[in-house]
Design an enzyme around this catalytic site. Structure first.
Site, mmCIF file in Angstrom:
data_model
loop_
_atom_site.group_PDB
_atom_site.id
_atom_site.type_symbol
_atom_site.label_atom_id
_atom_site.label_comp_id
_atom_site.label_asym_id
_atom_site.label_seq_id
_atom_site.Cartn_x
_atom_site.Cartn_y
_atom_site.Cartn_z
ATOM 1 N N GLU A 185 21.778 87.772 54.229
ATOM 2 C CA GLU A 185 22.102 86.546 53.479
ATOM 3 C C GLU A 185 23.554 86.705 53.067
ATOM 4 O O GLU A 185 23.906 87.683 52.411
ATOM 5 C CB GLU A 185 21.180 86.375 52.275
ATOM 6 C CG GLU A 185 19.701 86.230 52.653
ATOM 7 C CD GLU A 185 19.403 85.089 53.620
ATOM 8 O OE1 GLU A 185 20.189 84.114 53.659
ATOM 9 O OE2 GLU A 185 18.424 85.190 54.373
ATOM 10 N N CYS A 217 26.311 83.177 45.217
ATOM 11 C CA CYS A 217 26.447 82.688 46.593
ATOM 12 C C CYS A 217 26.150 81.196 46.626
ATOM 13 O O CYS A 217 26.638 80.474 47.487
ATOM 14 C CB CYS A 217 25.487 83.437 47.492
ATOM 15 S SG CYS A 217 23.848 83.494 46.791
HETATM 16 P P1 NAD Z 1 30.643 92.405 49.977
HETATM 17 O O1 NAD Z 1 30.410 91.930 51.367
HETATM 18 O O2 NAD Z 1 32.006 92.784 49.567
HETATM 19 O O3 NAD Z 1 29.729 93.683 49.689
HETATM 20 C C1 NAD Z 1 28.339 93.669 49.934
HETATM 21 C C2 NAD Z 1 27.897 95.077 50.258
HETATM 22 O O4 NAD Z 1 28.495 95.466 51.491
HETATM 23 C C3 NAD Z 1 28.339 96.113 49.216
HETATM 24 O O5 NAD Z 1 27.310 97.065 49.064
HETATM 25 C C4 NAD Z 1 29.554 96.718 49.858
HETATM 26 O O6 NAD Z 1 29.833 98.027 49.403
HETATM 27 C C5 NAD Z 1 29.171 96.700 51.322
HETATM 28 N N1 NAD Z 1 30.317 96.758 52.227
HETATM 29 C C6 NAD Z 1 31.574 96.337 52.006
HETATM 30 N N2 NAD Z 1 32.354 96.584 53.075
HETATM 31 C C7 NAD Z 1 31.567 97.183 53.984
HETATM 32 C C8 NAD Z 1 31.784 97.688 55.287
HETATM 33 N N3 NAD Z 1 32.973 97.620 55.875
HETATM 34 N N4 NAD Z 1 30.740 98.232 55.945
HETATM 35 C C9 NAD Z 1 29.525 98.289 55.372
HETATM 36 N N5 NAD Z 1 29.255 97.835 54.137
HETATM 37 C C10 NAD Z 1 30.262 97.283 53.448
HETATM 38 O O7 NAD Z 1 30.025 91.288 49.014
HETATM 39 P P2 NAD Z 1 30.031 91.249 47.430
HETATM 40 O O8 NAD Z 1 31.421 90.975 46.962
HETATM 41 O O9 NAD Z 1 29.294 92.396 46.850
HETATM 42 O O10 NAD Z 1 29.131 89.981 47.171
HETATM 43 C C11 NAD Z 1 29.626 88.699 47.304
HETATM 44 C C12 NAD Z 1 29.277 88.102 48.633
HETATM 45 O O11 NAD Z 1 27.869 88.124 48.802
HETATM 46 C C13 NAD Z 1 29.673 86.638 48.731
HETATM 47 O O12 NAD Z 1 30.165 86.379 50.024
HETATM 48 C C14 NAD Z 1 28.371 85.912 48.481
HETATM 49 O O13 NAD Z 1 28.319 84.614 49.017
HETATM 50 C C15 NAD Z 1 27.401 86.827 49.148
HETATM 51 N N6 NAD Z 1 26.056 86.650 48.630
HETATM 52 C C16 NAD Z 1 25.181 85.953 49.383
HETATM 53 C C17 NAD Z 1 23.885 85.726 48.921
HETATM 54 C C18 NAD Z 1 22.903 84.943 49.740
HETATM 55 O O14 NAD Z 1 21.727 84.949 49.410
HETATM 56 N N7 NAD Z 1 23.341 84.269 50.778
HETATM 57 C C19 NAD Z 1 23.509 86.233 47.676
HETATM 58 C C20 NAD Z 1 24.433 86.962 46.936
HETATM 59 C C21 NAD Z 1 25.704 87.167 47.428
#
Ligand code: NAD
Length: 534
Positions: free
Chosen positions: A286, A320
């Site tokens: 998501e 999100c």
């Molecule tokens: P993010 O993508 O920065 O991080 C999410 C996770 O991915 C974290 O655990 C992070 O450490 C990890 N991550 C970061 N870079 C990575 C890499 N290169 N390889 C592997 N893992 C990596 O997101 P965030 O800032 O924590 O959250 C915000 C984002 O999440 C927004 O885009 C939001 O829309 C989305 N979100 C979506 C939903 C949904 O249900 N669609 C819900 C909540 C948040």
């Protein structure tokens, strides 16, 4: 199991017992400086490499010191998941469910303010935002998932004369890798536990920006009786942890919530390694959103104002599902703009432990800089209606900001900014259809809301925007999905739409086996049509 009812949301009104309990817990955790270990096979492991966890709204408040995993610890976590798998998978569904039902009861009672306070301090949520997330939504995930797990197990194929058929829900062969975002403690708790409920064992990498809340979730699960090794939690460099996880032949699934770019990278990394996997991994993600409010000329203006303010600015727009693009008809715009600005000007911004604040800080320096850049862009290329400021002296505070752009294709209408910035495009009433096309053709498709008083228009708009959102709201804000009521997820760049907190999601973590039993097997290979005669 009876269908659960949603956990009631406590109000935290002045003088209430819950407010007194939360205030005391906030004070305790503010002074605690939690020492956060890795959780490897049920052991709490402190590595030499540590990093601080800070409160986003107060640069001087260090909440925790977090042990950081390197490759050997990640491998140890995966090995622990592997060795816990046979026993956990062999337990009955009822026994596994009982662990999470107990976690729900603990969280509804003695653990409630512990998780709420951690979420307020670590992620800068207000009391209400923490309550609907860390307490209610996570409790609902635990209870409803247990209910849905029983429901899907009950769905059995038909029998035939002399034949009995059974469908058995087996966990995946291998471990599930859960990668969670900073913005919801409930999502962080759900992503490792939903696959675990179905008999899988898990490597969980929480967001480093929500490490304290993740620790309390792990401790809650320990307390609830989760056996060692079922969920192994590591804080560490995201790329390193992911590389080690995805390199394993028994990587069986990814349960991800976060940004679109990161999910795409993980999907590509898994695709490159496909030949070495024992089975096709399940990839559930998501991801990002750029969620819309579409206002029809027949809309009730005040309903739009409230939905825009709550939808765009609660939790600093870091949901999100947050409203971040608004399509308004010219006929309503002058009054809508006036009312919207008047309300936004009243919003209070500051330390969320102070109950008078409507908003806290954004999560990090990176988020702060990104939003300041967007505000600068808005000053140059759009009309700034309200807000536009920021203050990072004490914490990462961004003013709630509304801007009006000249085109629906402007970057402020298309790119996810993930903060308190609402972009508005005003369309000519006579060109409603063009405005709908602009809204519909967006690359993200997570949530959206349409506002109209006339039922025919409401139906027409809903139909026209059928693929523009996985969760559509009629005359309501596009945030605040409730487990069991609005299963959540979107399509296009917003994710695989597997609907967290529903049976559709749980189905992704099982591999069904069908068993046919013939009670009296045939003893002659010949069919009647082979017999002699015409
Ligand atoms: P993010 O993508 O920065 O991080 C999410 C996770 O991915 C974290 O655990 C992070 O450490 C990890 N991550 C970061 N870079 C990575 C890499 N290169 N390889 C592997 N893992 C990596 O997101 P965030 O800032 O924590 O959250 C915000 C984002 O999440 C927004 O885009 C939001 O829309 C989305 N979100 C979506 C939903 C949904 O249900 N669609 C819900 C909540 C948040």
């Amino acid at each position: 199991m009876e269908r659960p009812v949603n956990e009631p949301v406590l109000g935290y009104a002045p003088g209430s017992t819950e407010r007194a309990a939360l205030t005391a817990e906030l004070a305790r955790q503010s002074q605690e400086r939690y020492l956060a270990p890795l959780h490897l096979g049920g052991e709490r492991v402190l590595t030499r490499h540590r990093r601080p966890v800070m409160a986003p709204h107060r640069h001087t408040l260090q909440l925790a010191e977090c042990a950081v995993a390197e490759a050997p610890e990640v491998e140890r976590a995966i090995a622990a998941a592997r060795s816990a798998h046979p026993d956990w998978a062999a337990l009955s569904q009822q026994a596994r469910s009982a662990v999470f039902l107990r976690a729900a009861e603990l969280l509804a009672g003695p653990w409630r303010q512990r998780l709420n306070a951690a979420t307020i301090l670590n992620q800068s949520k207000t009391a209400h935002q923490a309550e609907i997330d860390a307490a209610c939504e996570l409790i609902d995930f635990f209870r409803f998932n247990a209910y849905y797990a029983e429901l899907i197990a009950r769905e059995q194929p038909s029998d035939a004369p002399g034949v009995r058929n059974q469908l058995e829900l087996r966990p995946l062969e291998g471990f599930v890798y859960a990668v969670t975002p900073f913005n919801f403690t409930a999502i962080a708790g759900n992503l490792p536990t939903a696959p675990a409920l179905m008999g899988n064992t898990v490597l969980w990498k929480p967001s480093p920006l929500a490490a304290l809340s993740a620790q309390h979730v792990m401790e809650l699960l320990h307390e609830a009786g989760l056996p060692p090794g079922v969920i192994n939690c590591v804080d560490g460099d995201a790329e390193l942890v992911s590389r080690v996880a995805l390199d394993q032949p028994d990587f069986a699934g990814l349960h991800f919530t976060g940004s679109t770019a990161v999910f795409q990278r993980l999907w590509q990394a898994a695709a490159e390694r496909l030949p070495r996997y024992r089975a096709y991994p399940r990839l559930v993600g998501e991801t990002g959103g750029k969620d819309f409010l579409f206002v029809h000329p027949s809309a009730e203006l005040q309903a739009v104002v409230v939905a825009a303010v709550r939808g765009a600015f609660e939790y600093q727009g870091q949901k999100c599902s947050a409203a971040s693009r608004l399509y308004a008809p010219r006929s309503l715009w002058p009054e809508l703009a006036e009312r919207l600005v008047a309300v936004v000007e009243q919003l209070t911004l500051g330390d969320p432990a102070d109950y008078s604040n409507f908003m806290g800080a954004v999560i990090s320096r990176g988020a702060y800089e990104r939003l300041r850049r967007a505000q600068r862009l808005a000053r140059v290329e759009a009309e700034l209606l309200v807000g536009g400021g920021g203050d990072d002296r004490e914490g990462y505070f961004i003013e709630p900001t509304v801007v009006r752009v000249g085109s629906p294709d402007h970057a402020l209408m298309t790119e996810e900014l993930f903060g308190p910035l609402l972009s508005v495009w005003v369309y000519e009433d006579a060109r409603l259809d063009e405005a709908l096309s602009a809204c519909e053709s967006h690359p993200y498709a997570l949530t959206g809301a349409v506002f109209a008083r006339d039922r025919r228009h409401l139906e027409a708009l809903s139909q026209r925007l059928r693929f523009a959102a996985g969760n559509l709201y009629l005359n309501d804000k596009p945030t605040g999905a409730v487990v069991g009521q609005q299963p959540f997820g979107g399509g296009r760049l917003s994710g695989t739409n597997d609907k967290a907190g529903s049976h559709w999601n749980l189905m992704r973590w099982v591999s069904p086996r069908v068993i046919k039993e013939t009670f009296v097997p045939p003893l002659d290979h010949r069919y009647p049509f082979l017999g002699p005669g015409a």
